[in-house]
Design an enzyme around this catalytic site. Structure first.
Site, PDB file in Angstrom:
ATOM      1  N   THR A 230     -39.775  -5.230   9.282  1.00 31.79           N
ATOM      2  CA  THR A 230     -38.351  -5.071   8.943  1.00 31.79           C
ATOM      3  C   THR A 230     -37.846  -3.639   9.114  1.00 31.79           C
ATOM      4  OG1 THR A 230     -38.939  -4.662   6.640  1.00 31.79           O
ATOM      5  CG2 THR A 230     -38.435  -6.944   7.249  1.00 31.79           C
TER       6      THR A 230
ATOM      7  N   ALA B  17     -45.765 -11.078   8.351  1.00 37.55           N
ATOM      8  CA  ALA B  17     -46.796 -10.078   8.626  1.00 37.55           C
ATOM      9  C   ALA B  17     -46.382  -9.204   9.804  1.00 37.55           C
ATOM     10  CB  ALA B  17     -48.113 -10.778   8.950  1.00 37.55           C
ATOM     11  N   GLY B  18     -46.805  -7.952   9.763  1.00 40.94           N
ATOM     12  CA  GLY B  18     -46.647  -7.052  10.905  1.00 40.94           C
ATOM     13  C   GLY B  18     -47.922  -6.251  10.999  1.00 40.94           C
ATOM     14  N   HIS B  19     -48.776  -6.588  11.948  1.00 40.56           N
ATOM     15  CA  HIS B  19     -50.083  -5.941  12.056  1.00 40.56           C
ATOM     16  C   HIS B  19     -50.097  -5.063  13.307  1.00 40.56           C
ATOM     17  CE1 HIS B  19     -52.091  -9.309   9.441  1.00 40.56           C
ATOM     18  NE2 HIS B  19     -51.100  -8.685   8.840  1.00 40.56           N
TER      19      HIS B  19
ATOM     20  N   ASP C  78     -49.868  -4.085   4.376  1.00 35.77           N
ATOM     21  CA  ASP C  78     -49.749  -2.934   5.286  1.00 35.77           C
ATOM     22  C   ASP C  78     -50.871  -1.915   5.111  1.00 35.77           C
ATOM     23  OD1 ASP C  78     -47.383  -4.055   6.231  1.00 35.77           O
ATOM     24  OD2 ASP C  78     -46.199  -3.046   4.689  1.00 35.77           O
ATOM     25  N   GLU C  79     -52.046  -2.389   4.757  1.00 32.21           N
ATOM     26  CA  GLU C  79     -53.167  -1.475   4.510  1.00 32.21           C
ATOM     27  C   GLU C  79     -53.804  -0.994   5.806  1.00 32.21           C
ATOM     28  OE1 GLU C  79     -52.939  -4.566   3.345  1.00 32.21           O
ATOM     29  OE2 GLU C  79     -52.958  -4.544   1.161  1.00 32.21           O
TER      30      GLU C  79
ATOM     31  N   ARG D 139     -43.425 -31.717   0.297  1.00 31.28           N
ATOM     32  CA  ARG D 139     -43.812 -32.791   1.222  1.00 31.28           C
ATOM     33  C   ARG D 139     -42.705 -33.244   2.171  1.00 31.28           C
ATOM     34  NH1 ARG D 139     -46.091 -35.489  -4.024  1.00 31.28           N
ATOM     35  NH2 ARG D 139     -44.169 -34.474  -4.604  1.00 31.28           N
TER      36      ARG D 139
ATOM     37  N   GLN E  59     -50.537  -9.868   4.422  1.00 31.64           N
ATOM     38  CA  GLN E  59     -50.100  -9.355   3.109  1.00 31.64           C
ATOM     39  C   GLN E  59     -51.312  -8.785   2.346  1.00 31.64           C
ATOM     40  OE1 GLN E  59     -48.786 -12.930   3.811  1.00 31.64           O
ATOM     41  NE2 GLN E  59     -47.533 -11.660   5.117  1.00 31.64           N
TER      42      GLN E  59
ATOM     43  N   THR F 162     -38.911 -10.520   3.554  1.00 26.46           N
ATOM     44  CA  THR F 162     -38.767 -10.066   4.940  1.00 26.46           C
ATOM     45  C   THR F 162     -37.679 -10.869   5.659  1.00 26.46           C
ATOM     46  OG1 THR F 162     -40.449 -11.644   5.642  1.00 26.46           O
ATOM     47  CG2 THR F 162     -41.208  -9.408   5.116  1.00 26.46           C
TER      48      THR F 162
ATOM     49  N   LYS G 147     -54.803  -3.695   8.166  1.00 27.66           N
ATOM     50  CA  LYS G 147     -55.684  -4.841   8.483  1.00 27.66           C
ATOM     51  C   LYS G 147     -55.770  -5.060   9.992  1.00 27.66           C
ATOM     52  CE  LYS G 147     -52.922  -7.383   5.976  1.00 27.66           C
ATOM     53  NZ  LYS G 147     -52.065  -6.387   5.339  1.00 27.66           N
TER      54      LYS G 147
ATOM     55  N   ASP H 204     -56.461  10.534   6.872  1.00 28.63           N
ATOM     56  CA  ASP H 204     -55.875  11.689   7.570  1.00 28.63           C
ATOM     57  C   ASP H 204     -54.513  12.061   7.000  1.00 28.63           C
ATOM     58  OD1 ASP H 204     -55.363   9.047   8.795  1.00 28.63           O
ATOM     59  OD2 ASP H 204     -53.910  10.153  10.015  1.00 28.63           O
TER      60      ASP H 204
ATOM     61  N   THR I 156     -45.484 -12.955  -2.085  1.00 34.80           N
ATOM     62  CA  THR I 156     -45.173 -13.845  -0.984  1.00 34.80           C
ATOM     63  C   THR I 156     -45.544 -15.261  -1.418  1.00 34.80           C
ATOM     64  OG1 THR I 156     -45.323 -14.161   1.396  1.00 34.80           O
ATOM     65  CG2 THR I 156     -47.381 -13.570   0.263  1.00 34.80           C
TER      66      THR I 156
HETATM   67  P1  GDP Z   1     -51.295  -4.225   8.353  1.00 36.50           P
HETATM   68  O1  GDP Z   1     -50.078  -5.038   8.075  1.00 36.50           O
HETATM   69  O2  GDP Z   1     -52.255  -4.223   7.208  1.00 36.50           O
HETATM   70  O3  GDP Z   1     -51.985  -4.572   9.642  1.00 36.50           O
HETATM   71  O4  GDP Z   1     -50.777  -2.715   8.490  1.00 36.50           O
HETATM   72  P2  GDP Z   1     -49.467  -2.221   9.299  1.00 36.50           P
HETATM   73  O5  GDP Z   1     -49.759  -2.277  10.740  1.00 36.50           O
HETATM   74  O6  GDP Z   1     -48.261  -2.894   8.788  1.00 36.50           O
HETATM   75  O7  GDP Z   1     -49.363  -0.738   8.776  1.00 36.50           O
HETATM   76  C1  GDP Z   1     -50.387   0.190   8.949  1.00 36.50           C
HETATM   77  C2  GDP Z   1     -49.835   1.367   9.779  1.00 36.50           C
HETATM   78  O8  GDP Z   1     -50.719   2.451   9.658  1.00 36.50           O
HETATM   79  C3  GDP Z   1     -49.736   1.068  11.247  1.00 36.50           C
HETATM   80  O9  GDP Z   1     -48.652   1.803  11.776  1.00 36.50           O
HETATM   81  C4  GDP Z   1     -51.048   1.598  11.812  1.00 36.50           C
HETATM   82  O10 GDP Z   1     -50.960   1.987  13.181  1.00 36.50           O
HETATM   83  C5  GDP Z   1     -51.273   2.786  10.939  1.00 36.50           C
HETATM   84  N1  GDP Z   1     -52.672   3.145  10.653  1.00 36.50           N
HETATM   85  C6  GDP Z   1     -53.739   2.324  10.451  1.00 36.50           C
HETATM   86  N2  GDP Z   1     -54.822   3.061  10.117  1.00 36.50           N
HETATM   87  C7  GDP Z   1     -54.422   4.351  10.103  1.00 36.50           C
HETATM   88  C8  GDP Z   1     -55.076   5.594   9.794  1.00 36.50           C
HETATM   89  O11 GDP Z   1     -56.244   5.648   9.443  1.00 36.50           O
HETATM   90  N3  GDP Z   1     -54.313   6.719   9.891  1.00 36.50           N
HETATM   91  C9  GDP Z   1     -53.005   6.714  10.238  1.00 36.50           C
HETATM   92  N4  GDP Z   1     -52.355   7.871  10.284  1.00 36.50           N
HETATM   93  N5  GDP Z   1     -52.356   5.585  10.539  1.00 36.50           N
HETATM   94  C10 GDP Z   1     -53.060   4.413  10.453  1.00 36.50           C
HETATM   95  P1  IMO Z   2     -48.627  -7.513   6.257  1.00 38.49           P
HETATM   96  O1  IMO Z   2     -49.471  -8.687   6.707  1.00 38.49           O
HETATM   97  C1  IMO Z   2     -46.065  -5.839   3.166  1.00 38.49           C
HETATM   98  C2  IMO Z   2     -43.487  -8.632   0.994  1.00 38.49           C
HETATM   99  C3  IMO Z   2     -41.994  -8.517   1.194  1.00 38.49           C
HETATM  100  C4  IMO Z   2     -41.510  -8.986  -0.168  1.00 38.49           C
HETATM  101  C5  IMO Z   2     -42.501 -10.083  -0.516  1.00 38.49           C
HETATM  102  C6  IMO Z   2     -42.008 -11.492  -0.202  1.00 38.49           C
HETATM  103  O2  IMO Z   2     -48.019  -6.763   7.385  1.00 38.49           O
HETATM  104  O3  IMO Z   2     -49.393  -6.672   5.300  1.00 38.49           O
HETATM  105  P2  IMO Z   2     -41.720 -12.847   2.081  1.00 38.49           P
HETATM  106  O4  IMO Z   2     -40.919 -12.528   3.304  1.00 38.49           O
HETATM  107  O5  IMO Z   2     -43.188 -12.997   2.314  1.00 38.49           O
HETATM  108  O6  IMO Z   2     -41.148 -13.993   1.292  1.00 38.49           O
HETATM  109  O7  IMO Z   2     -41.509 -11.541   1.127  1.00 38.49           O
HETATM  110  O8  IMO Z   2     -43.676  -9.818   0.229  1.00 38.49           O
HETATM  111  N1  IMO Z   2     -44.268  -8.787   2.244  1.00 38.49           N
HETATM  112  C7  IMO Z   2     -45.026  -7.831   2.775  1.00 38.49           C
HETATM  113  N2  IMO Z   2     -45.207  -6.545   2.407  1.00 38.49           N
HETATM  114  N3  IMO Z   2     -46.746  -6.337   4.203  1.00 38.49           N
HETATM  115  C8  IMO Z   2     -46.603  -7.625   4.570  1.00 38.49           C
HETATM  116  O9  IMO Z   2     -47.383  -8.213   5.516  1.00 38.49           O
HETATM  117  C9  IMO Z   2     -45.682  -8.428   3.870  1.00 38.49           C
HETATM  118  N4  IMO Z   2     -45.274  -9.714   3.976  1.00 38.49           N
HETATM  119  C10 IMO Z   2     -44.421  -9.928   2.965  1.00 38.49           C
HETATM  120  O10 IMO Z   2     -41.619  -7.190   1.469  1.00 38.49           O
HETATM  121  O11 IMO Z   2     -41.658  -7.959  -1.118  1.00 38.49           O
HETATM  122 MG    MG Z   3     -47.999  -4.827   8.040  1.00 37.73          MG
END
Ligand code: GDP
Ligand code: IMO
Ligand code: MG
Length: 428
Positions: free
Chosen positions: A301, A39-41, A13-14, A143, A224, A129, A16, A333, A239
Site C-alpha cells: 500500500t 502480502a507484499g514480499h 514485513d519482517e 459457506r 503477515q 490493505t 520473509k 544493518d 488479518t
Molecule cells: P515481507 O513481507 O516479510 O516479505 O517483507 P517486505 O518485503 O514487506 O519488507 C521487508 C523490506 O526490507 C523489503 O524492502 C526488503 O527488501 C528489505 N530487507 C529485507 N532484509 C533486509 C535487510 O537485512 N536489510 C535491509 N536494509 N533491508 C532488508
Molecule cells: P506481509 O506478508 C504487514 C495488516 C494491515 C492491517 C491488517 C488487516 O507483507 O508481511 P487485511 O488487508 O489483511 O485485512 O489488513 O493487517 N497487514 C499487513 N501488515 N504486512 C502484511 O503482509 C500485511 N497484510 C495485512 O495493514 O493492519
Molecule cells: Mg510485506
C-alpha cells in the site's frame, strides 16, 4: 524429508520474501498457505527488485514447483497480473505453478465491502490493505465463497455469482447507500479469468502429500506475522487468516507432523502497518530514523510503517506458539550508526509493576508500557559482513541477547536487502 516453514514473528514485513528466496534453492516446492494479495514480499536478486503478492517467493528459482494452497484467498486479477509481469521478464512459470481448487477467490465485491466497512464513520478502523481479504474469508466461513473450482466451471460460477451479487447488492444499497454491482459484467470477467487459470487448478493437497511421501523438501511461506494472526494476534487489529505456523496443515492439506523445521523471521527492531496496539512504538526522531533507514513503507500500500524497538516478550510469545527452531534476524544493518539500541524486555500494565510475559488480551497490550533496556550500538557499516565473527562485538552481543531472551538460536542474520547480504549458520 521434514518440511520447513518460514513465518513472520512480528507484525508482518519482517523480510520473509528475502529469506524464502535465499533458501529456496534447498527446496523442491514453495507453498503459500494463507493470506492473499495483502502480502507484499520483496526479493532483490542481481539488483532487480520483485514484489510478490500472491506468487510464492520461490518463483525466481528456475525449476522449483510453486503452490498456492487452499488456505489462500486468490484475487484472480492480481494473480494474472503477477503471472503476466513475471513471464514478460522471459521467465517460465505456468508449468511450475499449481493452484488449489479449494482456495477461495477474492471477488471485486469483496474489495467493495472492505472499502465500505473501513469507511464507516462509527466502525472500528483496522487500517486494512483494502484487498478484500476480510470479506473473502467471511464468505468462506459463511459457506458462500467462490472457490477456484467454481471459477473454472462456468455453470457453477454463474449460479454462485448471481446469488452472491444479489445479496451484496441488497446489503450495499441499503446499508451504505452505494450503487449496485453488475452481476453480468462480473461474471464475464471472472469467466475469462477462470479460463486462463484452469490449467493450473488442481487438488494440491494430494500433490503435496505425494511429494512428501517421495521425500521432497517442502517450504511453507507465511504471509503477515504471528501478531496479525486471526486467533492469536491483537484481535480485532489482525488479518483474517492464521498467519502463524498453525495455519499450515489446514491451509494446504498436509498433516501437522509434516513440518519439522520452523524458522521465525524477525526484524532487529519492530514495525507495524495499520491500526492496533504496538507497545514498543517510538513516536520520536528515533522512530523516524528507523523508518527512513529501513525504507519502512508498505510493499503493498506504500503506507509509512510504524516503527519501534525489538519486542522480546512478543517475539517469545510468537516463538512458543509456533515452536520456532531458529530465528532469521533481518535488517541489522539499519541499526548501524545508532549510539544506543533499545530492547523491550517486559511491560508495565496499569502501573502494577513489571511483567515479562506478552499480555495477549488486546486492551492489556494497548495499555502495556514498555520496559526498555539499552545496549551500545556500533558505527561500522556491516552490509558486506558475511560471517558472525566479523560483526562488531556490540552487534554480536545484541543478537545474542535477543536469542537468549527469546529462547531460540539464530540461523540467519540479514545485513542488507540483497540475496547475498546474509550470514547463514545452518538451515536444515
Ligand atoms: P515481507 O513481507 O516479510 O516479505 O517483507 P517486505 O518485503 O514487506 O519488507 C521487508 C523490506 O526490507 C523489503 O524492502 C526488503 O527488501 C528489505 N530487507 C529485507 N532484509 C533486509 C535487510 O537485512 N536489510 C535491509 N536494509 N533491508 C532488508
Ligand atoms: P506481509 O506478508 C504487514 C495488516 C494491515 C492491517 C491488517 C488487516 O507483507 O508481511 P487485511 O488487508 O489483511 O485485512 O489488513 O493487517 N497487514 C499487513 N501488515 N504486512 C502484511 O503482509 C500485511 N497484510 C495485512 O495493514 O493492519
Ligand atoms: Mg510485506
Amino acid at each position: 524429508m521434514p518440511a520447513t516453514s518460514v513465518i513472520g514473528a512480528q507484525w508482518g514485513d519482517e523480510g520473509k520474501g528475502k529469506i524464502i528466496d535465499l533458501i529456496a534453492d534447498r527446496a523442491d516446492v514453495v507453498v503459500r498457505f494463507q493470506g492473499g494479495a495483502n502480502a507484499g514480499h520483496t526479493v532483490i536478486v542481481d539488483g532487480q527488485k520483485s514484489v510478490f503478492h500472491l506468487l510464492p517467493s520461490g518463483v525466481l528459482h528456475p525449476g522449483k514447483l510453486n503452490v498456492i494452497g487452499n488456505g489462500v484467498v486468490v484475487d484472480p486479477t492480481v494473480l494474472l497480473e503477477e503471472i503476466d509481469q513475471f513471464e514478460s521478464r522471459g521467465l517460465e512459470l505456468r508449468n511450475r505453478l499449481l493452484l488449489s481448487g479449494a482456495a477461495h477467490c477474492v471477488m471485486p465485491y469483496h474489495r467493495t465491502l472492505d472499502a465500505l466497512k473501513e469507511g464507516e464513520k462509527a466502525g472500528v478502523k483496522i487500517g486494512t490493505t483494502g484487498r478484500g481479504i476480510g470479506p473473502a474469508y467471511a464468505d468462506k466461513a459463511n459457506r458462500c465463497g467462490v472457490r477456484l473450482w467454481d471459477l473454472v466451471d462456468e455453470e457453477r460460477l454463474r449460479v454462485r455469482l448471481a446469488a452472491n451479487v444479489a445479496d451484496v447488492n441488497r446489503l450495499i444499497t441499503a446499508l451504505y447507500d452505494a450503487p449496485p454491482l453488475d452481476a453480468d459484467a462480473l461474471y464475464e470477467t471472472a469467466r475469462a479469468q477462470g479460463r486462463r487459470l484452469a490449467p493450473m487448478v488442481t487438488d494440491t493437497g494430494r500433490t503435496l502429500r505425494g511429494l512428501l511421501a517421495e521425500g521432497k523438501h517442502l517450504f511453507f511461506e507465511g504471509a503477515q506475522g504471528v501478531l496479525l494472526d486471526l486467533d492469536h494476534g491483537t484481535y480485532p487489529f489482525v488479518t483474517s487468516s492464521n498467519a502463524d505456523s498453525l495455519g499450515i496443515a489446514a491451509g494446504t492439506g498436509v498433516p501437522p507432523t509434516a513440518v519439522g523445521h520452523q524458522i521465525g523471521v524477525a526484524k532487529a527492531y519492530c514495525t507495524r502497518v495499520g491500526a492496533g496496539p504496538f507497545p514498543s512504538e517510538l513516536h520520536d526522531e528515533v522512530g523516524e530514523r528507523l523508518r527512513a533507514g529501513g525504507g519502512e513503507f508498505g510493499a503493498t500500500t506504500g503506507r509509512p510503517r510504524r516503527c519501534g524497538w525489538f519486542d522480546v516478550p512478543a517475539a517469545r510469545y510468537a516463538a512458543q506458539l509456533c515452536g520456532f527452531s531458529g530465528l532469521a534476524i533481518t535488517k541489522l544493518d539499519v541499526l548501524s550508526g545508532m549510539e544506543e539500541i533499545g530492547l523491550v524486555v517486559g511491560y508495565d500494565v496499569d502501573g502494577l509493576g513489571r511483567v515479562d510475559e506478552y499480555p495477549v488480551d488486546t486492551p492489556l497490550v494497548e495499555r502495556a508500557r514498555p520496559v526498555i533496556e539499552t545496549y551500545p550500538g556500533w558505527s561500522e557499516d556491516i552490509r558486506d559482513v558475511r560471517s558472525y565473527d566479523d560483526l562488531p562485538s556490540t552487534c554480536r552481543s545484541f543478537v545474542d541477547e535477543i536469542c537468549r531472551r527469546v529462547g531460540v538460536p539464530w540461523e540467519l542474520l540479514s545485513v542488507g536487502p540483497a540475496r547475498e547480504s546474509t550470514i547463514i549458520r545452518s538451515v536444515a
